[in-house]
Design a protein around this motif. Structure first.
Motif, PDB file in Angstrom:
ATOM      1  N   GLN A   1       6.231  -0.594   1.530  1.00  0.00           N
ATOM      2  CA  GLN A   1       5.266   0.224   2.262  1.00  0.00           C
ATOM      3  C   GLN A   1       3.872  -0.283   1.949  1.00  0.00           C
ATOM      4  O   GLN A   1       3.669  -0.926   0.915  1.00  0.00           O
TER       5      GLN A   1
ATOM      6  N   LYS B   1       0.267  -0.774   0.526  1.00  0.00           N
ATOM      7  CA  LYS B   1      -0.386  -0.313  -0.708  1.00  0.00           C
ATOM      8  C   LYS B   1      -1.718   0.326  -0.326  1.00  0.00           C
ATOM      9  O   LYS B   1      -2.554  -0.297   0.315  1.00  0.00           O
ATOM     10  N   VAL B   2      -1.898   1.568  -0.724  1.00  0.00           N
ATOM     11  CA  VAL B   2      -3.117   2.305  -0.391  1.00  0.00           C
ATOM     12  C   VAL B   2      -4.158   2.049  -1.482  1.00  0.00           C
ATOM     13  O   VAL B   2      -3.901   2.264  -2.654  1.00  0.00           O
ATOM     14  N   ARG B   3      -5.319   1.588  -1.061  1.00  0.00           N
ATOM     15  CA  ARG B   3      -6.408   1.312  -2.000  1.00  0.00           C
ATOM     16  C   ARG B   3      -7.158   2.594  -2.349  1.00  0.00           C
ATOM     17  O   ARG B   3      -7.530   2.819  -3.489  1.00  0.00           O
ATOM     18  N   ASP B   4      -7.415   3.429  -1.336  1.00  0.00           N
ATOM     19  CA  ASP B   4      -8.160   4.661  -1.532  1.00  0.00           C
ATOM     20  C   ASP B   4      -7.406   5.800  -0.853  1.00  0.00           C
ATOM     21  O   ASP B   4      -7.330   5.856   0.375  1.00  0.00           O
ATOM     22  N   ARG B   5      -6.848   6.710  -1.643  1.00  0.00           N
ATOM     23  CA  ARG B   5      -6.051   7.807  -1.083  1.00  0.00           C
ATOM     24  C   ARG B   5      -6.878   8.766  -0.241  1.00  0.00           C
ATOM     25  O   ARG B   5      -6.357   9.389   0.679  1.00  0.00           O
TER      26      ARG B   5
ATOM     27  N   THR C   1      -9.436   7.985   1.796  1.00  0.00           N
ATOM     28  CA  THR C   1      -9.737   7.434   3.114  1.00  0.00           C
ATOM     29  C   THR C   1      -8.518   6.824   3.794  1.00  0.00           C
ATOM     30  O   THR C   1      -8.539   6.550   4.979  1.00  0.00           O
ATOM     31  N   GLY C   2      -7.454   6.559   3.008  1.00  0.00           N
ATOM     32  CA  GLY C   2      -6.267   5.912   3.561  1.00  0.00           C
ATOM     33  C   GLY C   2      -6.420   4.408   3.688  1.00  0.00           C
ATOM     34  O   GLY C   2      -5.577   3.745   4.297  1.00  0.00           O
ATOM     35  N   GLU C   3      -7.486   3.843   3.110  1.00  0.00           N
ATOM     36  CA  GLU C   3      -7.732   2.398   3.186  1.00  0.00           C
ATOM     37  C   GLU C   3      -6.570   1.626   2.541  1.00  0.00           C
ATOM     38  O   GLU C   3      -6.129   1.944   1.448  1.00  0.00           O
ATOM     39  N   ILE C   4      -6.093   0.606   3.253  1.00  0.00           N
ATOM     40  CA  ILE C   4      -4.995  -0.226   2.778  1.00  0.00           C
ATOM     41  C   ILE C   4      -5.559  -1.369   1.938  1.00  0.00           C
ATOM     42  O   ILE C   4      -6.546  -1.997   2.313  1.00  0.00           O
TER      43      ILE C   4
ATOM     44  N   LYS D   1      -2.835  -8.259   3.783  1.00  0.00           N
ATOM     45  CA  LYS D   1      -2.503  -6.879   3.433  1.00  0.00           C
ATOM     46  C   LYS D   1      -1.467  -6.865   2.315  1.00  0.00           C
ATOM     47  O   LYS D   1      -0.530  -7.665   2.315  1.00  0.00           O
TER      48      LYS D   1
END
Length: 118
Positions: free
Chosen positions: A20, A22-26, A28-31, A40
């Protein structure tokens, strides 16, 4: 930060949870993306069994590092697996752990069926 190569030749490794993003910032949802290539990043949870012990490891892999669809239970090979210790402080509390990253995760099912066809 130091990266420690992980020997996988004596281990049994199977997918525990499909890859899945990898979310960088939970918030904002930034990948997350690789800082050098911009590719990515994905995470895949694997069951890593070696020396009569079994652990679930969450491994970060570039999106381009997957050989095919990886379903739960698929036996896989991990290419270029490294462990990197980390530590951070959040809200005055120190946290630490080990992050795992691999260059590629390759299904061994396709390899087995290809060798049986030969």
């Amino acid at each position: 930060m130091r990266q420690i190569p992980v020997e996988t030749s004596g281990a049994t490794v199977m997918v525990a949870k499909a890859p899945q993003p990898k979310v960088r910032d939970r918030r904002t949802g930034e990948i997350a993306t690789d800082m050098e290539t911009g590719v990515k990043l994905m995470t895949v949870d694997v069951m890593f069994a070696a020396n009569d012990e079994v652990e679930i490891l969450s491994i970060t892999v570039p999106e381009t590092g997957f050989s095919s669809e990886l379903a739960m239970g698929t036996p896989v090979a991990l290419t270029g697996l490294v462990a990197r210790p980390w530590e951070n402080e959040f809200n005055g509390q120190k946290r630490h752990g080990i992050a795992f990253r691999a260059v590629a995760v390759t299904s061994l099912v396709a390899t087995d069926s290809a060798s049986q066809a030969a």
